[in-house]
Design an enzyme around this catalytic site. Sequence first.
Site, PDB file in Angstrom:
ATOM      1  N   HIS A 155       0.821  -1.199   0.000  1.00  0.00           N
ATOM      2  CA  HIS A 155       0.000   0.000   0.000  1.00  0.00           C
ATOM      3  C   HIS A 155       0.868   1.268   0.000  1.00  0.00           C
ATOM      4  CE1 HIS A 155      -3.121  -2.957   0.618  1.00  0.00           C
ATOM      5  NE2 HIS A 155      -2.446  -3.398   1.672  1.00  0.00           N
ATOM      6  N   GLU A 171      -1.621   0.337   8.139  1.00  0.00           N
ATOM      7  CA  GLU A 171      -0.791  -0.715   7.564  1.00  0.00           C
ATOM      8  C   GLU A 171       0.310  -0.129   6.688  1.00  0.00           C
ATOM      9  OE1 GLU A 171      -1.207  -4.653   4.664  1.00  0.00           O
ATOM     10  OE2 GLU A 171      -2.912  -3.312   4.988  1.00  0.00           O
ATOM     11  N   HIS A 228       3.147  -6.962   4.563  1.00  0.00           N
ATOM     12  CA  HIS A 228       1.768  -6.562   4.858  1.00  0.00           C
ATOM     13  C   HIS A 228       1.430  -6.852   6.318  1.00  0.00           C
ATOM     14  CE1 HIS A 228       0.171  -5.833   0.729  1.00  0.00           C
ATOM     15  NE2 HIS A 228       1.199  -6.598   0.398  1.00  0.00           N
ATOM     16  N   GLU A 237       2.044 -11.599   5.855  1.00  0.00           N
ATOM     17  CA  GLU A 237       1.121 -10.865   6.708  1.00  0.00           C
ATOM     18  C   GLU A 237       1.665 -11.025   8.128  1.00  0.00           C
ATOM     19  OE1 GLU A 237      -1.432  -9.082   5.862  1.00  0.00           O
ATOM     20  OE2 GLU A 237      -2.186  -9.806   3.937  1.00  0.00           O
TER      21      GLU A 237
END
Length: 345
Positions: free
Chosen positions: A135, A172, A227, A309
Amino acid sequence: MSYVGPDPDDFEDFYRDDDPQRGHNGRRFSGRPVLVTFAALVPTALAAWLLWQVVSGPGESEPPKVLPAPGQSSTASPSPSGSAEDEKSSASPSKSPASASPSRSASTSASKTPTKAPGGTGPLAGKVVVIDPGHNPGNFRHTADINRTVNVGNGSKECDTTGTSTNAGYTEAQFTLDVARRMRTLLEQQGATVKLTQNGDRAWGPCVDERARIGNAAHADAVVSVHADGSAAGNRGFHVILPASVHAGAADTRPIVGTSRDLGERVAGKFLQVTGEPPSNYIGGGTALDTRSDLGGLNLSTVPKVFIECGNMRDSQDASRLTSGSWRQKAAQGISEGIVSFLRG
């Protein structure tokens, strides 16, 4: 499609309080079977790691690998909706740092060049590592740009999304960029040439297909996309996402499936060892591994690549770790040690 970011006051509703068992990646989880599976499989993974420690001793350089449970298939089907890469729930804009002025040209701007020239000294001299911080802190200001679709070989996906955040608003995108920068320092100390897909130097993005192209163009020896998840409270732990075998359109992961799994297993093993974060109790059946065919960043990669993650930002226990600078250093170290192990064979 047209995207409207969530109002901060409606943030909790955005995560579907009416469906607490569904994570941000769209998967639905049944509580009791998952708890049974987790209770049965995680001790096995941890026991394997402890056995490795006892047998190999402190001088062993090979990391523990988190392997699939007996009988579990390594072939995955596409997620019903959402993804670690490009279906994140939106984060609260009020907590995100300022970004550069809107510009369509931002989507094609090059990332900053590595801070260390190729050919440095150290065990990773001559190796190229690309780190992909998931992101971008400015994405929520450019919803029209990030919501346009791009082709990922076997379908179309949004260019990018805003990502998730903790209940307190730590995004995030902030987390991934911080961990990526820490990783860059550690890997450059080992002699690697390190490139980031974005370093807070662009207004938004890059799109998922461009993220893949950056690793491909660099002829990277390894790529890791960083992430953090946004599932329901009580769902916690980390997992590593591996590319499935995809051969469609511009995507052909068949040459990298095996090497990417090796990279992912080493990263998972080292991350577990260094951070103490448990394997996910809601994805991967306690193995900390998940294979997927719906992520453009994996589908379009021609070099070994995985996603990690690092934890669930919506769970209070995981959030307390993800928001800690000292723990983020451990996360960077664990991922980096997995990469080093992979590159050194």
